[in-house]
Write an enzyme that holds these catalytic residues in place. Structure first.
Site, PDB file in Angstrom:
ATOM      1  N   THR A 208      38.435  60.659  36.159  1.00 35.26           N
ATOM      2  CA  THR A 208      37.807  61.228  34.968  1.00 35.26           C
ATOM      3  C   THR A 208      36.982  60.153  34.263  1.00 35.26           C
ATOM      4  O   THR A 208      37.036  58.976  34.624  1.00 35.26           O
ATOM      5  CB  THR A 208      38.874  61.748  33.989  1.00 35.26           C
ATOM      6  OG1 THR A 208      39.633  60.633  33.485  1.00 35.26           O
ATOM      7  CG2 THR A 208      39.816  62.732  34.671  1.00 35.26           C
TER       8      THR A 208
ATOM      9  N   TYR B 135      47.048  53.201  23.763  1.00 33.99           N
ATOM     10  CA  TYR B 135      47.128  54.439  24.532  1.00 33.99           C
ATOM     11  C   TYR B 135      48.554  54.663  25.027  1.00 33.99           C
ATOM     12  O   TYR B 135      49.101  55.768  24.938  1.00 33.99           O
ATOM     13  CB  TYR B 135      46.163  54.374  25.712  1.00 33.99           C
ATOM     14  CG  TYR B 135      46.220  55.555  26.651  1.00 33.99           C
ATOM     15  CD1 TYR B 135      45.610  56.757  26.322  1.00 33.99           C
ATOM     16  CD2 TYR B 135      46.872  55.463  27.880  1.00 33.99           C
ATOM     17  CE1 TYR B 135      45.658  57.847  27.188  1.00 33.99           C
ATOM     18  CE2 TYR B 135      46.921  56.538  28.744  1.00 33.99           C
ATOM     19  CZ  TYR B 135      46.309  57.726  28.393  1.00 33.99           C
ATOM     20  OH  TYR B 135      46.374  58.788  29.243  1.00 33.99           O
TER      21      TYR B 135
ATOM     22  N   LYS C 162      51.050  57.810  24.215  1.00 37.14           N
ATOM     23  CA  LYS C 162      51.575  58.711  25.240  1.00 37.14           C
ATOM     24  C   LYS C 162      53.105  58.661  25.295  1.00 37.14           C
ATOM     25  O   LYS C 162      53.752  59.667  25.637  1.00 37.14           O
ATOM     26  CB  LYS C 162      50.965  58.381  26.597  1.00 37.14           C
ATOM     27  CG  LYS C 162      49.494  58.773  26.701  1.00 37.14           C
ATOM     28  CD  LYS C 162      49.291  60.270  26.475  1.00 37.14           C
ATOM     29  CE  LYS C 162      47.855  60.699  26.713  1.00 37.14           C
ATOM     30  NZ  LYS C 162      47.653  62.152  26.544  1.00 37.14           N
TER      31      LYS C 162
ATOM     32  N   ASN D 276      45.621  69.148  26.168  1.00 42.43           N
ATOM     33  CA  ASN D 276      45.045  68.174  27.086  1.00 42.43           C
ATOM     34  C   ASN D 276      44.178  67.137  26.378  1.00 42.43           C
ATOM     35  O   ASN D 276      44.059  66.009  26.848  1.00 42.43           O
ATOM     36  CB  ASN D 276      44.217  68.895  28.146  1.00 42.43           C
ATOM     37  CG  ASN D 276      43.282  67.962  28.874  1.00 42.43           C
ATOM     38  OD1 ASN D 276      43.686  67.207  29.747  1.00 42.43           O
ATOM     39  ND2 ASN D 276      42.001  67.988  28.490  1.00 42.43           N
TER      40      ASN D 276
ATOM     41  N   THR E 102      38.356  75.042  24.841  1.00 43.98           N
ATOM     42  CA  THR E 102      37.913  74.422  23.602  1.00 43.98           C
ATOM     43  C   THR E 102      37.471  72.981  23.826  1.00 43.98           C
ATOM     44  O   THR E 102      37.918  72.297  24.746  1.00 43.98           O
ATOM     45  CB  THR E 102      39.033  74.435  22.544  1.00 43.98           C
ATOM     46  OG1 THR E 102      39.985  73.385  22.811  1.00 43.98           O
ATOM     47  CG2 THR E 102      39.744  75.778  22.507  1.00 43.98           C
TER      48      THR E 102
ATOM     49  N   ASP F 220      38.063  70.514  17.041  1.00 43.14           N
ATOM     50  CA  ASP F 220      38.439  69.107  16.913  1.00 43.14           C
ATOM     51  C   ASP F 220      39.896  69.104  16.482  1.00 43.14           C
ATOM     52  O   ASP F 220      40.227  69.549  15.372  1.00 43.14           O
ATOM     53  CB  ASP F 220      37.558  68.429  15.861  1.00 43.14           C
ATOM     54  CG  ASP F 220      37.909  66.966  15.636  1.00 43.14           C
ATOM     55  OD1 ASP F 220      38.979  66.516  16.103  1.00 43.14           O
ATOM     56  OD2 ASP F 220      37.124  66.264  14.971  1.00 43.14           O
TER      57      ASP F 220
END
Length: 235
Positions: A174, A139, A143, A76, A35, A53
């Site tokens: 990434t 961030y 997390k 993820n 997805t 989404d």
């Protein structure tokens, strides 16, 4: 959990770690729903592509109806974040995707997993669950929340036999880390470690030496880690 023969759904499967996870799941014999917000950006063979989404409750509910045979949910999808004292809208967005979006997926798929025998949930967290890289404090907070959420969900889902695995890593190569001049792992190696952890019924997967160092620092005076981290930044 035996991944061979499992049916998995991976969020954010169009690039980076998510793409590697979906590809590795196929290689290990799983059926995979891959997805992304832009499903046309998914270029993997052997998967069923879904648009999703994770911040859209209707889209999440529709995914749970469509992928009603899932017994492995891989959360993820996520975004980077700015400073907590910076743009407040950006802070809200980071939490909306990384925490609330992930929780929304688990809430929608927990009954699906229960009907399919329990299965497993994998949450891709970070070494930033335990420390803050300069300029990315929102961030890190998101997390840290994902880590704590995984610990709480492990208790809440134990009665239905659902494993919850949190995956923690440093920088992977990434799009999210393009601006950082630090050593970076191959996303395929992260995917391998995460799925090995699922097959071993691990509660937590700590992928790399840097992240192991960060976690070990939690039992010590935080000033010790701060000095060690500053030396790492200036190396």
């Amino acid at each position: 959990m035996d991944i061979s023969g499992a049916t998995a759904l991976v969020t954010g499967a169009n690039r980076g770690i998510g793409r590697s996870l979906a590809a590795q799941l196929v290689k290990r014999g799983a059926q995979v729903y891959a997805t992304a917000r832009r499903p046309e950006s998914i270029d993997l063979d052997g998967v069923e592509v879904l648009g999703l989404d994770i911040t859209d409750p209707d889209a999440v509910a529709e995914a749970a109806r469509t992928a009603h045979d899932v017994d492995l949910l891989v959360n993820n999808a996520g975004i980077g974040g700015a400073a907590l004292l910076g743009d407040l809208d950006a802070v809200h967005t980071t939490m909306e995707v990384n925490f609330w979006g992930t929780l929304s997926m688990v809430r929608a798929f927990a009954p699906v997993l229960a009907r399919n025998g329990g299965g497993a949930v994998v949450n891709i967290a970070s070494s930033a669950s335990w420390f803050v890289f300069p300029g990315s404090s929102a961030y890190a907070v998101s997390k840290a929340a994902v880590w704590s959420m995984g610990n709480a969900l492990r208790q809440e889902l134990a009665g239905q036999g659902t494993l919850v695995t949190s995956v923690h890593l440093g920088a992977a190569d990434t799009d999210m880390t393009k601006g950082y001049d630090v050593p970076k792992m191959d996303p395929a190696d992260v995917a391998d470690a995460a799925l090995d952890g699922v097959e071993a019924d691990a509660f937590e997967v700590v992928v790399d030496d840097f992240t192991r160092m960060v976690k070990a620092s939690l039992s010590r005076d935080p000033r010790d880690f701060d000095g060690q981290f500053q030396r790492f930044l200036n190396a």
